[in-house]
Design a protein around this motif. Structure first.
Motif, PDB file in Angstrom:
ATOM      1  N   THR A   1       0.913  -1.198   0.006  1.00 35.52           N
ATOM      2  CA  THR A   1       0.028  -0.086   0.010  1.00 35.52           C
ATOM      3  C   THR A   1       0.949   1.200   0.320  1.00 35.52           C
ATOM      4  OG1 THR A   1      -1.582  -1.215   1.234  1.00 35.52           O
ATOM      5  CG2 THR A   1      -1.824   1.070   1.400  1.00 35.52           C
ATOM      6  N   VAL A   2       0.513   2.101  -0.978  1.00 32.17           N
ATOM      7  CA  VAL A   2       1.281   3.376  -0.789  1.00 32.17           C
ATOM      8  C   VAL A   2       0.111   4.481  -0.185  1.00 32.17           C
ATOM      9  CG1 VAL A   2       2.243   5.456  -2.180  1.00 32.17           C
ATOM     10  CG2 VAL A   2       2.642   2.893  -2.964  1.00 32.17           C
ATOM     11  N   ARG A   3       0.849   5.385   0.872  1.00 29.43           N
ATOM     12  CA  ARG A   3       0.010   6.011   1.545  1.00 29.43           C
ATOM     13  C   ARG A   3       0.437   7.668   1.479  1.00 29.43           C
ATOM     14  NH1 ARG A   3      -1.275   2.891   6.953  1.00 29.43           N
ATOM     15  NH2 ARG A   3      -2.726   1.426   6.228  1.00 29.43           N
ATOM     16  N   GLN A   4      -0.269   8.767   1.187  1.00 28.98           N
ATOM     17  CA  GLN A   4       0.104   9.809   1.284  1.00 28.98           C
ATOM     18  C   GLN A   4      -0.019  10.339   2.705  1.00 28.98           C
ATOM     19  OE1 GLN A   4      -2.418  13.145   0.140  1.00 28.98           O
ATOM     20  NE2 GLN A   4      -1.152  13.560  -1.504  1.00 28.98           N
ATOM     21  N   TYR A   5       0.800  11.152   3.334  1.00 32.30           N
ATOM     22  CA  TYR A   5       0.753  11.678   4.481  1.00 32.30           C
ATOM     23  C   TYR A   5       0.924  13.049   4.306  1.00 32.30           C
ATOM     24  CZ  TYR A   5       1.315   7.200   6.665  1.00 32.30           C
ATOM     25  OH  TYR A   5       1.289   5.767   6.926  1.00 32.30           O
ATOM     26  N   ALA A   6      -0.170  13.914   4.963  1.00 35.33           N
ATOM     27  CA  ALA A   6      -0.207  15.192   4.931  1.00 35.33           C
ATOM     28  C   ALA A   6      -0.142  15.712   6.377  1.00 35.33           C
ATOM     29  CB  ALA A   6      -1.371  15.818   4.048  1.00 35.33           C
TER      30      ALA A   6
ATOM     31  N   LYS B   1       3.954   0.648   2.456  1.00 32.55           N
ATOM     32  CA  LYS B   1       3.728  -0.281   3.578  1.00 32.55           C
ATOM     33  C   LYS B   1       3.732  -1.795   2.799  1.00 32.55           C
ATOM     34  CE  LYS B   1       0.899  -1.454   7.772  1.00 32.55           C
ATOM     35  NZ  LYS B   1      -0.268  -1.084   8.366  1.00 32.55           N
ATOM     36  N   VAL B   2       4.581  -2.707   3.306  1.00 27.82           N
ATOM     37  CA  VAL B   2       4.668  -3.921   3.048  1.00 27.82           C
ATOM     38  C   VAL B   2       4.356  -4.901   4.029  1.00 27.82           C
ATOM     39  CG1 VAL B   2       6.116  -5.740   2.225  1.00 27.82           C
ATOM     40  CG2 VAL B   2       6.539  -3.565   1.125  1.00 27.82           C
ATOM     41  N   LYS B   3       3.360  -5.481   4.090  1.00 30.53           N
ATOM     42  CA  LYS B   3       2.767  -6.442   5.314  1.00 30.53           C
ATOM     43  C   LYS B   3       2.912  -7.851   4.701  1.00 30.53           C
ATOM     44  CE  LYS B   3      -1.320  -7.267   7.757  1.00 30.53           C
ATOM     45  NZ  LYS B   3      -2.600  -6.798   8.097  1.00 30.53           N
ATOM     46  N   LEU B   4       3.659  -8.641   5.587  1.00 31.29           N
ATOM     47  CA  LEU B   4       3.647 -10.141   5.415  1.00 31.29           C
ATOM     48  C   LEU B   4       2.997 -10.903   6.347  1.00 31.29           C
ATOM     49  CD1 LEU B   4       7.553 -10.176   4.863  1.00 31.29           C
ATOM     50  CD2 LEU B   4       5.837 -10.277   3.072  1.00 31.29           C
ATOM     51  N   VAL B   5       2.394 -11.893   5.903  1.00 32.65           N
ATOM     52  CA  VAL B   5       1.436 -12.634   6.999  1.00 32.65           C
ATOM     53  C   VAL B   5       2.242 -14.239   6.977  1.00 32.65           C
ATOM     54  CG1 VAL B   5      -0.453 -14.368   7.266  1.00 32.65           C
ATOM     55  CG2 VAL B   5      -0.743 -11.823   6.166  1.00 32.65           C
ATOM     56  N   VAL B   6       2.816 -14.221   8.422  1.00 32.93           N
ATOM     57  CA  VAL B   6       3.686 -15.285   8.648  1.00 32.93           C
ATOM     58  C   VAL B   6       2.716 -16.512   9.297  1.00 32.93           C
ATOM     59  CG1 VAL B   6       5.797 -16.097   9.880  1.00 32.93           C
ATOM     60  CG2 VAL B   6       5.587 -13.599   9.075  1.00 32.93           C
ATOM     61  N   SER B   7       2.986 -17.627   8.784  1.00 30.70           N
ATOM     62  CA  SER B   7       1.976 -18.677   9.312  1.00 30.70           C
ATOM     63  C   SER B   7       2.033 -18.939  10.768  1.00 30.70           C
ATOM     64  CB  SER B   7       2.241 -19.935   8.410  1.00 30.70           C
ATOM     65  OG  SER B   7       3.596 -20.494   8.819  1.00 30.70           O
ATOM     66  N   ARG B   8       3.260 -18.932  11.314  1.00 32.89           N
ATOM     67  CA  ARG B   8       3.096 -19.319  12.778  1.00 32.89           C
ATOM     68  C   ARG B   8       3.363 -17.989  13.626  1.00 32.89           C
ATOM     69  NH1 ARG B   8       6.472 -24.436  11.822  1.00 32.89           N
ATOM     70  NH2 ARG B   8       4.894 -25.976  11.029  1.00 32.89           N
ATOM     71  N   GLY B   9       3.838 -16.906  13.075  1.00 32.45           N
ATOM     72  CA  GLY B   9       4.251 -15.860  13.963  1.00 32.45           C
ATOM     73  C   GLY B   9       3.354 -14.664  13.979  1.00 32.45           C
ATOM     74  N   GLY B  10       2.278 -14.568  13.074  1.00 35.06           N
ATOM     75  CA  GLY B  10       1.477 -13.272  13.009  1.00 35.06           C
ATOM     76  C   GLY B  10       1.871 -12.668  11.753  1.00 35.06           C
ATOM     77  N   ASP B  11       1.582 -11.457  12.067  1.00 37.20           N
ATOM     78  CA  ASP B  11       2.158 -10.197  10.836  1.00 37.20           C
ATOM     79  C   ASP B  11       3.192  -9.703  10.876  1.00 37.20           C
ATOM     80  OD1 ASP B  11      -0.336 -11.371   9.985  1.00 37.20           O
ATOM     81  OD2 ASP B  11      -1.568  -9.301  10.396  1.00 37.20           O
ATOM     82  N   VAL B  12       4.096  -9.333   9.899  1.00 32.89           N
ATOM     83  CA  VAL B  12       5.111  -8.445   9.968  1.00 32.89           C
ATOM     84  C   VAL B  12       4.907  -7.457   8.924  1.00 32.89           C
ATOM     85  CG1 VAL B  12       7.665  -8.327   9.449  1.00 32.89           C
ATOM     86  CG2 VAL B  12       6.742 -10.695  10.726  1.00 32.89           C
ATOM     87  N   SER B  13       5.275  -6.175   9.341  1.00 27.63           N
ATOM     88  CA  SER B  13       4.919  -5.028   8.310  1.00 27.63           C
ATOM     89  C   SER B  13       6.020  -4.062   8.426  1.00 27.63           C
ATOM     90  CB  SER B  13       3.719  -4.367   8.419  1.00 27.63           C
ATOM     91  OG  SER B  13       3.562  -3.816   9.624  1.00 27.63           O
TER      92      SER B  13
END
Length: 144
Positions: free
Chosen positions: A1-6, A91-103
């Protein structure tokens, strides 16, 4: 996801964030292996016209309007006097099977090319061939 912050830095500070490009993939990686893939995200105003709260370069009704370019702040500059600070992050988010999410969020600079300046066309005065040219240097200096 690309986010714009203002970041609005006027009388009080507020931050608006809005996703401007997104891709979801269902890639799976086996244990003890690696994968290398390239995903291309292009944050464009055309895909975000209906969203509220976006910072823009120009007016929404004009054709040459883009998402706002990133604000580049020199080190030590007072951010409060700048008004609106625009930044972008992937924002890069990975779903790890045994450990939850990593972003992870990675900042990047979004810039648009400098518009091509149109040459200023001035009408040429039309003088008949028989008329002598007029001296346009009306200021004369006397050397002493």
């Amino acid at each position: 996801t690309v986010r714009q912050y203002a970041d609005i830095c006027l009388f009080s500070t507020a931050q608006y964030k809005c996703p401007v490009a997104q891709v979801e993939a269902d890639d799976q990686v086996s244990a003890s292996s690696t994968v290398c893939k390239v995903y291309t995200l292009v944050p464009l105003l055309d895909h975000n016209r209906e969203k509220r709260g976006l910072a823009l370069d120009g007016k929404l009704k004009h054709e040459d309007t883009n998402l706002a370019s990133s604000t580049i702040v020199k080190e030590g500059a007072n951010k409060e006097v700048l008004g609106i600070l625009v930044s972008y992050r992937v924002k890069v988010k990975l779903v790890v099977s045994r450990g939850g999410d990593v972003s992870v969020e990675l900042p990047f600079i979004l810039m648009h090319p400098k518009p091509v300046e149109q040459p200023i066309s001035r009408p040429q005065s039309v003088l008949p061939d028989s008329e002598a040219p007029v001296d346009t240097n009306l200021i004369e200096f006397e050397a002493k």
